[in-house]
Design a protein around this motif. Structure first.
Motif, PDB file in Angstrom:
ATOM      1  N   ILE A 122      -6.187   4.802  -1.721  1.00  0.00           N
ATOM      2  CA  ILE A 122      -7.437   4.466  -1.039  1.00  0.00           C
ATOM      3  C   ILE A 122      -8.342   3.738  -2.028  1.00  0.00           C
ATOM      4  O   ILE A 122      -8.667   4.274  -3.088  1.00  0.00           O
ATOM      5  CB  ILE A 122      -8.138   5.731  -0.510  1.00  0.00           C
ATOM      6  CG1 ILE A 122      -7.200   6.482   0.435  1.00  0.00           C
ATOM      7  CG2 ILE A 122      -9.454   5.367   0.182  1.00  0.00           C
ATOM      8  CD1 ILE A 122      -7.700   7.865   0.817  1.00  0.00           C
ATOM      9  N   GLU A 123      -8.724   2.515  -1.678  1.00  0.00           N
ATOM     10  CA  GLU A 123      -9.600   1.709  -2.550  1.00  0.00           C
ATOM     11  C   GLU A 123     -10.942   1.519  -1.852  1.00  0.00           C
ATOM     12  O   GLU A 123     -10.993   0.932  -0.777  1.00  0.00           O
ATOM     13  CB  GLU A 123      -8.957   0.354  -2.837  1.00  0.00           C
ATOM     14  CG  GLU A 123      -9.814  -0.561  -3.690  1.00  0.00           C
ATOM     15  CD  GLU A 123     -10.126   0.056  -5.045  1.00  0.00           C
ATOM     16  OE1 GLU A 123      -9.224   0.139  -5.878  1.00  0.00           O
ATOM     17  OE2 GLU A 123     -11.287   0.465  -5.248  1.00  0.00           O
ATOM     18  N   SER A 124     -12.009   1.996  -2.475  1.00  0.00           N
ATOM     19  CA  SER A 124     -13.334   1.873  -1.874  1.00  0.00           C
ATOM     20  C   SER A 124     -14.252   0.928  -2.645  1.00  0.00           C
ATOM     21  O   SER A 124     -15.375   0.684  -2.229  1.00  0.00           O
ATOM     22  CB  SER A 124     -13.995   3.255  -1.766  1.00  0.00           C
ATOM     23  OG  SER A 124     -14.131   3.834  -3.047  1.00  0.00           O
ATOM     24  N   VAL A 168      -5.436   8.112   7.267  1.00  0.00           N
ATOM     25  CA  VAL A 168      -5.508   8.957   6.069  1.00  0.00           C
ATOM     26  C   VAL A 168      -5.071  10.380   6.419  1.00  0.00           C
ATOM     27  O   VAL A 168      -4.277  11.001   5.706  1.00  0.00           O
ATOM     28  CB  VAL A 168      -6.937   8.960   5.478  1.00  0.00           C
ATOM     29  CG1 VAL A 168      -7.025   9.901   4.288  1.00  0.00           C
ATOM     30  CG2 VAL A 168      -7.351   7.547   5.083  1.00  0.00           C
ATOM     31  N   MET A 224      -1.422  11.205  -2.265  1.00  0.00           N
ATOM     32  CA  MET A 224      -2.697  10.531  -2.015  1.00  0.00           C
ATOM     33  C   MET A 224      -3.405  10.251  -3.341  1.00  0.00           C
ATOM     34  O   MET A 224      -3.410  11.096  -4.233  1.00  0.00           O
ATOM     35  CB  MET A 224      -3.604  11.409  -1.155  1.00  0.00           C
ATOM     36  CG  MET A 224      -2.967  11.942   0.114  1.00  0.00           C
ATOM     37  SD  MET A 224      -2.631  10.686   1.339  1.00  0.00           S
ATOM     38  CE  MET A 224      -4.261  10.238   1.832  1.00  0.00           C
ATOM     39  N   TRP A 272      -7.241   8.494  -4.431  1.00  0.00           N
ATOM     40  CA  TRP A 272      -8.483   7.760  -4.162  1.00  0.00           C
ATOM     41  C   TRP A 272      -8.826   7.048  -5.453  1.00  0.00           C
ATOM     42  O   TRP A 272      -9.115   7.678  -6.457  1.00  0.00           O
ATOM     43  CB  TRP A 272      -9.614   8.702  -3.753  1.00  0.00           C
ATOM     44  CG  TRP A 272     -10.798   7.957  -3.213  1.00  0.00           C
ATOM     45  CD1 TRP A 272     -11.576   7.058  -3.859  1.00  0.00           C
ATOM     46  CD2 TRP A 272     -11.313   8.044  -1.886  1.00  0.00           C
ATOM     47  NE1 TRP A 272     -12.544   6.575  -3.031  1.00  0.00           N
ATOM     48  CE2 TRP A 272     -12.416   7.169  -1.803  1.00  0.00           C
ATOM     49  CE3 TRP A 272     -10.955   8.776  -0.759  1.00  0.00           C
ATOM     50  CZ2 TRP A 272     -13.161   7.016  -0.655  1.00  0.00           C
ATOM     51  CZ3 TRP A 272     -11.710   8.616   0.375  1.00  0.00           C
ATOM     52  CH2 TRP A 272     -12.795   7.738   0.428  1.00  0.00           C
TER      53      TRP A 272
END
Length: 106
Positions: free
Chosen positions: A7-9, A93, A103, A105
Motif C-alpha cells: 500500500i503506497e500512500s 485491502v 501486507m 504499508w
C-alpha cells in the motif's frame, strides 16, 4: 511463492522514498512473487498516463490498483489513468488480508 499486497500512500512528487517502494514491488515480482501495489491517498497522484517520467510505468509485472475515493478527492478522472492501472476500493485491502497475503504499508 508468496503473495504481497503493498500500500503506497505517498506522492512521488513529495518523497523520493516512493521510487524505492516501486523498486521493492518490482523486485518482488521479478523474484516470482505475486505482487499488488495499491495506491491510496496522495499515492494516486502518480497514476496519470501523462506522467511518463515516473517509475510506476515500469512495473509491468505488478498488479497496480488505485483507490477510487482517493482519485475522486484529487479530481483525477478515470480517463486520465494509465492503461496498466485498475480502479479499486479499500475492499481489496480487506480481501487481501482475508486471503492471508503479506501486507506492507509503505
Amino acid at each position: 511463492m508468496g503473495k504481497y499486497f503493498l500500500i503506497e500512500s505517498q506522492s512521488p512528487f513529495e518523497s523520493t522514498e516512493v521510487n524505492y517502494n516501486y523498486e521493492l514491488a518490482s523486485d518482488l515480482a521479478i523474484s516470482g512473487h505475486e505482487v499488488t501495489l495499491f495506491l491510496v491517498e496522495n499515492g494516486v497522484l502518480a497514476v496519470r498516463s501523462t506522467d511518463t517520467s515516473l517509475d510506476l510505468t515500469k512495473l509491468n509485472q505488478v498488479n497496480l490498483l488505485a483507490d477510487e475515493f482517493s482519485l475522486q478527492e484529487r479530481g483525477i478522472d478515470s480517463s486520465e489513468i494509465g492503461s496498466n492501472i485498475k480502479i479499486s476500493s479499500l475492499e481489496c485491502v480487506v480481501n487481501a488480508m482475508a486471503e492471508g497475503q503479506k501486507m506492507m504499508w509503505l
